[in-house]
Design a protein around this motif. Structure first.
Motif, PDB file in Angstrom:
ATOM      1  N   LEU A   1     -33.420  54.435  -8.393  1.00  0.00           N
ATOM      2  CA  LEU A   1     -34.344  53.244  -8.417  1.00  0.00           C
ATOM      3  C   LEU A   1     -35.110  53.325  -7.201  1.00  0.00           C
ATOM      4  CD1 LEU A   1     -32.141  50.670  -9.819  1.00  0.00           C
ATOM      5  CD2 LEU A   1     -33.800  51.905 -11.103  1.00  0.00           C
ATOM      6  N   GLY A   2     -34.927  54.086  -6.104  1.00  0.00           N
ATOM      7  CA  GLY A   2     -35.366  54.004  -4.787  1.00  0.00           C
ATOM      8  C   GLY A   2     -34.732  53.126  -3.789  1.00  0.00           C
ATOM      9  N   SER A   3     -35.131  53.059  -2.644  1.00  0.00           N
ATOM     10  CA  SER A   3     -34.363  52.018  -1.866  1.00  0.00           C
ATOM     11  C   SER A   3     -34.978  50.707  -2.008  1.00  0.00           C
ATOM     12  CB  SER A   3     -35.013  52.422  -0.270  1.00  0.00           C
ATOM     13  OG  SER A   3     -34.543  53.759   0.254  1.00  0.00           O
ATOM     14  N   PRO A   4     -33.852  49.825  -2.079  1.00  0.00           N
ATOM     15  CA  PRO A   4     -34.177  48.289  -2.264  1.00  0.00           C
ATOM     16  C   PRO A   4     -35.054  47.667  -1.224  1.00  0.00           C
ATOM     17  CG  PRO A   4     -32.105  48.446  -1.256  1.00  0.00           C
ATOM     18  CD  PRO A   4     -32.198  49.997  -1.621  1.00  0.00           C
ATOM     19  N   LEU A   5     -35.963  46.806  -1.565  1.00  0.00           N
ATOM     20  CA  LEU A   5     -36.609  45.966  -0.637  1.00  0.00           C
ATOM     21  C   LEU A   5     -35.939  45.279   0.161  1.00  0.00           C
ATOM     22  CD1 LEU A   5     -39.744  45.697  -0.107  1.00  0.00           C
ATOM     23  CD2 LEU A   5     -39.728  43.763  -1.517  1.00  0.00           C
ATOM     24  N   LEU A   6     -34.761  44.492  -0.404  1.00  0.00           N
ATOM     25  CA  LEU A   6     -33.841  43.703   0.469  1.00  0.00           C
ATOM     26  C   LEU A   6     -32.663  43.968   0.506  1.00  0.00           C
ATOM     27  CD1 LEU A   6     -35.710  40.293  -0.526  1.00  0.00           C
ATOM     28  CD2 LEU A   6     -35.993  41.391   1.294  1.00  0.00           C
ATOM     29  N   THR A   7     -31.968  44.195   1.584  1.00  0.00           N
ATOM     30  CA  THR A   7     -30.566  44.443   1.382  1.00  0.00           C
ATOM     31  C   THR A   7     -30.068  43.214   2.799  1.00  0.00           C
ATOM     32  OG1 THR A   7     -30.855  46.249   3.176  1.00  0.00           O
ATOM     33  CG2 THR A   7     -30.448  46.789   0.889  1.00  0.00           C
ATOM     34  N   ASP A   8     -29.108  42.498   2.640  1.00  0.00           N
ATOM     35  CA  ASP A   8     -28.669  41.650   3.432  1.00  0.00           C
ATOM     36  C   ASP A   8     -27.308  41.914   4.110  1.00  0.00           C
ATOM     37  OD1 ASP A   8     -28.072  39.310   4.586  1.00  0.00           O
ATOM     38  OD2 ASP A   8     -28.197  37.876   3.073  1.00  0.00           O
ATOM     39  N   ILE A   9     -27.159  41.773   5.342  1.00  0.00           N
ATOM     40  CA  ILE A   9     -26.046  42.156   5.973  1.00  0.00           C
ATOM     41  C   ILE A   9     -24.781  41.165   5.626  1.00  0.00           C
ATOM     42  CG2 ILE A   9     -26.328  40.657   8.124  1.00  0.00           C
ATOM     43  CD1 ILE A   9     -25.135  43.243   9.727  1.00  0.00           C
TER      44      ILE A   9
END
Length: 171
Positions: free
Chosen positions: A62-70
């Motif tokens: 899918l590719g790198s996600p646009l949002l990742t949350d710590i």
């Protein structure tokens, strides 16, 4: 006299039509920058992803996600937006939920398009009847020229080649 001309010129500008909708002065359509953000995800791409896959494999598909949350490390958000002149703006969000290092589930919107539907939705040429071709037919593939064969270079001696005269001379 010049003060009167200046006053007339400034009041005249207030009667000109302004920017309304897509037109400037009611006549000219300005160029609008195409804005694309995120990953284009289609039904075909999402169908490849299965629960239990490792994070790295989901990222490969899918590719790198646009949002990742710590603070929410088990959630990846794939958001896609596009604004293109002559086409409706689009926004979609796919959420991947993980349990540890494995994919638990994928939240997919109901309106996720196929690849052909996505191309048709953003293609402004389709109004003129010109649809882009996405794949070659089998006959077109066979008609493609074969790449030239490269011959392996002959093995050359390594290093500097020297020729020395004999050390002893014969009488």
């Amino acid at each position: 006299m010049s003060l009167l001309a200046l006053a007339g010129a400034t009041t005249g500008c207030s009667y000109l039509p302004s920017v309304s909708g897509d037109k400037v002065l009611g006549i000219v359509t300005p160029y609008r920058l195409e804005v694309v953000q995120g990953n284009v995800l289609t039904k075909e791409l999402v169908a490849r992803v299965k629960p239990g896959m490792p994070r790295a494999q989901v990222r490969d598909l899918l590719g790198s996600p646009l949002l990742t949350d710590i603070f929410h490390q088990d959630r990846w958000d794939y958001v896609f937006t596009i604004r293109r002149q002559g086409a409706e703006p689009q926004k979609r969000q796919v959420v991947a939920w993980f349990e540890g290092e494995r994919l638990k589930s994928l939240e997919v919107p109901d309106d996720l398009p196929t690849e052909n539907e996505f191309v048709a939705a953003i293609n402004t040429r389709s109004k003129r009847g010109e649809l882009p071709k996405l794949e070659l037919s089998e006959a077109e593939r066979k008609a493609l020229p074969l790449p030239p064969k490269r011959e392996a270079p002959a093995a050359e001696a390594m290093g500097v080649q020297r020729n020395y005269p004999p050390l002893e001379s014969k009488p």
